[in-house]
Design a protein around this motif. Sequence first.
Motif, PDB file in Angstrom:
ATOM      1  N   HIS A   8      27.338  52.869  52.155  1.00 41.27           N
ATOM      2  CA  HIS A   8      27.501  51.484  51.715  1.00 41.27           C
ATOM      3  C   HIS A   8      28.014  50.606  52.849  1.00 41.27           C
ATOM      4  CE1 HIS A   8      29.824  48.135  49.841  1.00 41.27           C
ATOM      5  NE2 HIS A   8      28.726  48.045  49.117  1.00 41.27           N
ATOM      6  N   ARG A  58      26.244  47.522  55.941  1.00 37.24           N
ATOM      7  CA  ARG A  58      26.755  46.151  55.982  1.00 37.24           C
ATOM      8  C   ARG A  58      27.443  45.836  57.300  1.00 37.24           C
ATOM      9  NH1 ARG A  58      25.627  47.985  51.279  1.00 37.24           N
ATOM     10  NH2 ARG A  58      25.091  46.579  49.577  1.00 37.24           N
ATOM     11  N   LYS A 111      38.367  44.110  52.540  1.00 31.18           N
ATOM     12  CA  LYS A 111      37.415  43.477  51.621  1.00 31.18           C
ATOM     13  C   LYS A 111      38.123  43.027  50.350  1.00 31.18           C
ATOM     14  CE  LYS A 111      33.292  43.538  51.778  1.00 31.18           C
ATOM     15  NZ  LYS A 111      32.422  42.656  52.582  1.00 31.18           N
ATOM     16  N   GLU A 112      38.901  43.931  49.775  1.00 34.17           N
ATOM     17  CA  GLU A 112      39.532  43.591  48.500  1.00 34.17           C
ATOM     18  C   GLU A 112      40.682  42.599  48.697  1.00 34.17           C
ATOM     19  OE1 GLU A 112      38.703  43.905  45.576  1.00 34.17           O
ATOM     20  OE2 GLU A 112      40.491  43.702  44.346  1.00 34.17           O
ATOM     21  N   VAL A 114      42.069  47.836  42.170  1.00 35.37           N
ATOM     22  CA  VAL A 114      41.546  48.373  43.437  1.00 35.37           C
ATOM     23  C   VAL A 114      42.690  48.470  44.448  1.00 35.37           C
ATOM     24  CG1 VAL A 114      39.978  47.923  45.361  1.00 35.37           C
ATOM     25  CG2 VAL A 114      39.255  47.422  43.031  1.00 35.37           C
ATOM     26  N   TYR A 122      35.983  51.600  42.079  1.00 35.76           N
ATOM     27  CA  TYR A 122      36.294  50.436  41.230  1.00 35.76           C
ATOM     28  C   TYR A 122      35.798  49.146  41.902  1.00 35.76           C
ATOM     29  CZ  TYR A 122      39.232  52.660  37.636  1.00 35.76           C
ATOM     30  OH  TYR A 122      39.686  53.394  36.562  1.00 35.76           O
ATOM     31  N   TRP A 123      35.781  49.148  43.239  1.00 36.53           N
ATOM     32  CA  TRP A 123      35.291  47.976  43.967  1.00 36.53           C
ATOM     33  C   TRP A 123      33.768  48.002  44.052  1.00 36.53           C
ATOM     34  CZ3 TRP A 123      32.237  46.631  48.011  1.00 36.53           C
ATOM     35  CH2 TRP A 123      32.373  45.326  48.498  1.00 36.53           C
ATOM     36  N   LEU A 124      33.242  49.169  44.364  1.00 42.84           N
ATOM     37  CA  LEU A 124      31.837  49.285  44.752  1.00 42.84           C
ATOM     38  C   LEU A 124      30.871  49.229  43.561  1.00 42.84           C
ATOM     39  CD1 LEU A 124      30.766  51.674  47.546  1.00 42.84           C
ATOM     40  CD2 LEU A 124      29.400  51.572  45.508  1.00 42.84           C
ATOM     41  N   PRO A 133      31.040  47.794  40.447  1.00 43.45           N
ATOM     42  CA  PRO A 133      30.729  46.432  39.973  1.00 43.45           C
ATOM     43  C   PRO A 133      29.920  45.643  41.002  1.00 43.45           C
ATOM     44  CG  PRO A 133      33.048  46.916  39.664  1.00 43.45           C
ATOM     45  CD  PRO A 133      32.489  48.023  40.493  1.00 43.45           C
ATOM     46  N   ASN A 134      30.182  45.920  42.278  1.00 36.12           N
ATOM     47  CA  ASN A 134      29.507  45.179  43.341  1.00 36.12           C
ATOM     48  C   ASN A 134      28.010  45.461  43.375  1.00 36.12           C
ATOM     49  OD1 ASN A 134      29.013  44.344  46.318  1.00 36.12           O
ATOM     50  ND2 ASN A 134      31.067  43.624  45.773  1.00 36.12           N
ATOM     51  N   ARG A 193      26.258  44.239  40.222  1.00 37.75           N
ATOM     52  CA  ARG A 193      26.326  42.776  40.063  1.00 37.75           C
ATOM     53  C   ARG A 193      27.019  42.385  38.765  1.00 37.75           C
ATOM     54  NH1 ARG A 193      25.778  40.647  44.826  1.00 37.75           N
ATOM     55  NH2 ARG A 193      25.852  42.711  45.670  1.00 37.75           N
ATOM     56  N   LYS A 205      31.214  42.461  36.615  1.00 38.96           N
ATOM     57  CA  LYS A 205      32.659  42.620  36.769  1.00 38.96           C
ATOM     58  C   LYS A 205      33.065  43.970  36.214  1.00 38.96           C
ATOM     59  CE  LYS A 205      33.262  37.699  36.115  1.00 38.96           C
ATOM     60  NZ  LYS A 205      33.603  36.644  35.159  1.00 38.96           N
ATOM     61  N   LEU A 206      34.222  44.423  36.647  1.00 36.64           N
ATOM     62  CA  LEU A 206      34.728  45.684  36.109  1.00 36.64           C
ATOM     63  C   LEU A 206      34.911  45.514  34.605  1.00 36.64           C
ATOM     64  CD1 LEU A 206      35.760  48.533  36.847  1.00 36.64           C
ATOM     65  CD2 LEU A 206      38.034  47.548  37.035  1.00 36.64           C
ATOM     66  N   TYR A 207      34.501  46.524  33.846  1.00 36.04           N
ATOM     67  CA  TYR A 207      34.539  46.410  32.383  1.00 36.04           C
ATOM     68  C   TYR A 207      35.946  46.095  31.880  1.00 36.04           C
ATOM     69  CZ  TYR A 207      34.575  47.890  27.520  1.00 36.04           C
ATOM     70  OH  TYR A 207      34.773  47.936  26.150  1.00 36.04           O
ATOM     71  N   GLN A 213      26.923  47.200  31.393  1.00 32.71           N
ATOM     72  CA  GLN A 213      26.910  45.735  31.264  1.00 32.71           C
ATOM     73  C   GLN A 213      26.291  45.065  32.493  1.00 32.71           C
ATOM     74  OE1 GLN A 213      31.036  44.591  30.888  1.00 32.71           O
ATOM     75  NE2 GLN A 213      31.353  44.490  33.081  1.00 32.71           N
TER      76      GLN A 213
END
Lengths: 829, 66
Positions: free
Chosen positions: A78, A82, A227-228, A305, A362-364, A366-367, A370, A372-374, A460
């Motif tokens: 990942h 980038r 990043k976070e 995170v 937890y970061w990756l 949802p990223n 596309r 949000k974290l549930y 989701q």
Amino acid sequence: MEVEKFYYDNKIVKFFAYATIFWGVVGMLVGLLIALQLAFPFFNFKIEYLTYGRIRPIHTNAMIFAFVGNAIFTGVYHSMQRLLKTPMYSKVLSYIHFWGWQIIIGLAAVTLALGFTVSKEYAELEWPIDILIAIVWIIFGINMFGTIAKRRVDHLYVALWFYIASWVAVAILHIFNSFAIPVSFMKSYPIYAGIQDALVQWWYGHNAVAFFLTTPFLGLMYYYLPKEANRPIYSYRMSILHFWTLIFIYIWSGPHHLLYQAIPDWAQTLGVVFSIMLIAPSWGGMINGLLTLRGAWDKVRQSPVLKFMVVAVTAYGMATFEGPMLAIKTVNSLTHFTDWTIAHVHIAGMAWNGFLTFSMLYWLVPNIFRTKLYSIKLANYHFWIATLGIVLYAIPLYWAAVTQSLMWKEFTEEGFLRYPNFMETVVQILPMYYTRVIGGVLYLTGAVFFIVNIVKTIRQGSFLAYEEASAAALPPKRGKRLMGEMIHGWLERKPIRFTFWVIIALLVGSVFSNIPFMIIKTNDPSLAAVKPYTPLELQGRDIYVREGCYTCHSQIVRPFRSETERYGEYSKSGEFIYDHPFQWGSRRTGPDLARTGVVGGKMYKTAAWHFNHMYNPQEMNEQSIMPAYPWLISNKLDISSTPAKIRAMLILGVPYADDYPERANMDLMKQADSIAADLKVNGIEVSSDREIIAMIAYLHKLGRDLIPMTKNTPEKEIDTPALLSDQPSLEAGKLIFTNNCAACHGALGQGNAIGPNLIDNFWLHGSKDSEIYKSIHNGIPAKGMQAWKDLLTPAQLQQVYSFTVSIIGTTAPDSRAPQGSESIRTKTE
Amino acid sequence: MKLIQYAMGDMDVPAIFPILAMLIFLALFIVIVWHTYSLKKTFVDQMADMPLIDELTSNENTSKDE
């Protein structure tokens, strides 16, 4: 400059993320099972594929190479795309890497359960799988360096340095530690023996921790923490210092796993010095990570995170302080072979690797989906329950370690071991093992919360398999140093030169700490008395390795009085010259076995004792936590492999005669028949072609060659003390009897499968007071009874002797049949 | 190799290894410290910002139950 459009491959990232989660749960479940086995041996289920010795390596391999390994690849695939603004070099290589790695993990699980193991910790896999690992690792390397080559960013960010160093170091470590001579498709012997093998193994083992569990995760920290937190790393300068000093120092420290063991002092000192120095770069990294959050600590409250990341980085700091402290010789003398080591690695594994993995995912997830974290609430529950799990896991083990080690070392005022019976020290720490299980359950429960949260998040969201990005291409011919450019800045733009210097940094320590053992004779002395294993002993040794006995039993007596009193003569480096692989172990869940074969020694046990103990350890001592090995009695020994094994040993320089492979089985059968005959004398009928016979032969070999080196002192006349008849003395004697004699003679002296009946009127070694006392005082070494004069005080000997005499003529259910000659004692005797 | 073996075989105290190792490390450490702190601030800041400019979207981890 023209801007180019390209697509990041998120699909391979998703694959590795799913594999991380799947193998993480599998590894944790196996971990829970072995924790249960240590607390309740029933959980071994008397099934060979589920015994502790076989599945403990499955747990360690699953957590290190499956859970952490896949987490590394998730983050690398990942972040690398980038940071370099390019997709991976080859999709095909990415998927070969992914599936190749999963196949390796599957093969590891199956082969370890089946008992195919080299027994070198974290490098247990047999040679065909080792080759597969090397191939897949090279494929990963080609893909990684190919991606670097086609990058659109000139400078390599610090995370990428750590990825490069990890790849290089793991390749070197894996290849050099895995050199072996194959005997058959799934059996090999390492080319190194004894202290060489120990040195190379712990050079590997320590640096597997360094370059698989640490440096790749530092790369992930350097990427995901900024990043976070949405702010740059605290000090880029410090990261340069952190990187080079860490990779340079780490590689030297392996010998700290072998302190007070049979390696030269200078190598131990080397390990100690570099381990202590390791605090500086490690803490540099931790401080760099934590200070990145300066002025943004409020975010930690909001972001799970960051919560996981902060605890992970803090645990990294704790573990990298604790490690060097454990490498101080005096501390090590207390903590080594205890549960402290287990607690130490679990602080690092559960908090540093585990929490950083959770944080990254937890970061990756949802990223790339596309969304949000549930649920942040669920993530917070995960955080707190897992943190509590770590605390309940680690603290009891620290407690157990200190308790047990002090018990091993405690002497009475008269100068005898206070706890001569090893089992007493195990029973004392069992409550800590129960608590450890609770800690593991909590950590696993947290992981279940995590999975629910991730699954809901995925459901989701909408997965973006190929993410569009754009960047300008790099100008060609940009190799030369620019005006005013510093060397490191230039090096960051030159991956091949950068990698070259990484290799140099790694090789300096490797060469200094390993080569002297290969070329200086005085570092690896041999003992003329030490003979190669007989074919039967060799087969027995392979069974010992197959069953993973080294996971609980060491074979190295350190030069401490507490150890020589308990086990016998301390270990010399020359004893192990035919040991391919070495079996020193790293934890004493059971006693050391290095002197089990010394007839008359403190650890000697008869063939009958070993037979019964292997068949059902709890029958011998109901508090024992050792698994039963009934299949050793039902399994026929495969002697068709003997010639190939002897041939392999000949290639490794073991001095058998050239024609010995062809006639080895004749010697094997002769020795097996003599052991079977010995067992028959003791009432045990077993065919001489069973695996248990080979195992007994091997256990009786341990330390036996050193007998000529021990002093033969003439037997002194023993003064028989007066019989005590007062109740307190007899009660004290009963307690000593229960703790030390009942395992072999039954709780009421009625005898059992091991020892004779003591309450009837039949006698094997004489019925007179003086004869009974002598049996207790000197033991009956030939039959496995130890000399209690070495372990009990004169007062205790008198008490247990008086108690033993007091129970003659009593009755008890299930008494063993009479043995020896009948003689009715009178009171005057 | 034989030459090294011969030379090292005669060595009475192989303890020279830790000392030599320390010296190598100290030399390396001093060079890196000096070099690192000679780097220009603009360069250092630019490098440290790299993870933050690798994509347009930064973190989007805000939960729906926030």
